[in-house]
Scaffold this active site. Sequence first.
Site, short mmCIF file in Angstrom:
data_model
loop_
_atom_site.label_atom_id
_atom_site.label_comp_id
_atom_site.label_asym_id
_atom_site.label_seq_id
_atom_site.Cartn_x
_atom_site.Cartn_y
_atom_site.Cartn_z
N CYS A 1 -2.70 -2.33 7.34
CA CYS A 1 -2.37 -2.97 6.42
C CYS A 1 -1.23 -4.28 6.48
O CYS A 1 -0.62 -5.42 5.90
CB CYS A 1 -2.54 -2.84 5.47
SG CYS A 1 -4.29 -1.94 4.90
N ASP B 1 0.94 -1.18 0.34
CA ASP B 1 -0.13 -0.32 -0.29
C ASP B 1 0.78 1.40 0.09
O ASP B 1 0.55 2.73 0.81
CB ASP B 1 -0.89 0.26 1.25
CG ASP B 1 -1.62 -0.85 1.26
OD1 ASP B 1 -1.81 -1.64 0.54
OD2 ASP B 1 -2.66 -0.87 2.14
N LYS C 1 -7.12 -6.01 -3.19
CA LYS C 1 -7.56 -5.60 -2.15
C LYS C 1 -8.58 -4.51 -1.19
O LYS C 1 -8.50 -3.20 -1.72
CB LYS C 1 -7.27 -5.97 -1.07
CG LYS C 1 -6.16 -5.03 -0.25
CD LYS C 1 -5.04 -5.43 0.14
CE LYS C 1 -4.05 -4.13 1.00
NZ LYS C 1 -4.71 -3.15 1.50
C1 VGL Z 1 -5.01 0.71 5.69
C2 VGL Z 1 -6.49 1.59 6.30
C3 VGL Z 1 -7.30 1.37 5.76
C4 VGL Z 1 -3.58 1.00 5.24
C5 VGL Z 1 -5.95 0.90 4.16
O1 VGL Z 1 -3.13 1.02 3.76
O2 VGL Z 1 -2.58 0.53 6.61
N1 VGL Z 1 -5.21 1.85 6.23
N2 VGL Z 1 -7.12 1.14 4.43
#
Ligand code: VGL
Length: 206
Positions: A155, A12, A110
Amino acid sequence: MPASDTVLMVIDVQIDFLPGGPLAVKDGDAVIAPINKMMPRFSNIIAAQDWHPADHFSFAANHPGKSPFDVVESSYGPQTLWPVHAVQGTPGADFHPDLDLSRAELVVRKGFRRDIDSYSAFYENDRTTPTGLAGYLRERGFKRVVITGLATDYCVGFSTLDAAKLGFETHLALDACWGIDIDGSIGKMLDQMAALGVTITNSEAV
Ligand code: VGL
Ligand code: ZN
């Protein structure tokens, strides 16, 4: 040099999670240099990409009267609400342009189901819907994963716990991760990792 049955996972590292983005992880861009430096040492690299529809359940904006970081009940238990982020096909969902993913052989997306959030790259937040990543890693014969990216307490954290539970030898390169930290969530996550036998290491050591 990590063995060829080792995969580097980059979680991410997307515009919306970096400084200036709606769900910025403070100093999150500090992960880019160590990750780029690690990549040439790995024969195998995969990336995860948060990828939500605009009407996603995890967005506070889709719950009238709620604010980001409120917690709501969902069919699978408590769910934290977030600012709108990583909307499919928008520039904020892109990987940071300085991150060199040219050698990544797989991108796992995801969180694309409207009613389920997904922190882990392996299972969605109902903890039962698989993304297919475990099957991919097993079929490719990978035994060991080294995890980097954002966010340490969400994540990255849930991906790391799942990797260990699934039986992969799991390493976290801590200086190549950065967290959000809500009420001590980074410390709690690192404790859970340690309890599962995750090796907490750094980008130079792996
Ligand atoms: C994430 C919160 C919501 C992350 C993704 O990448 O850690 N955190 N969506
Ligand atoms: Zn998300």
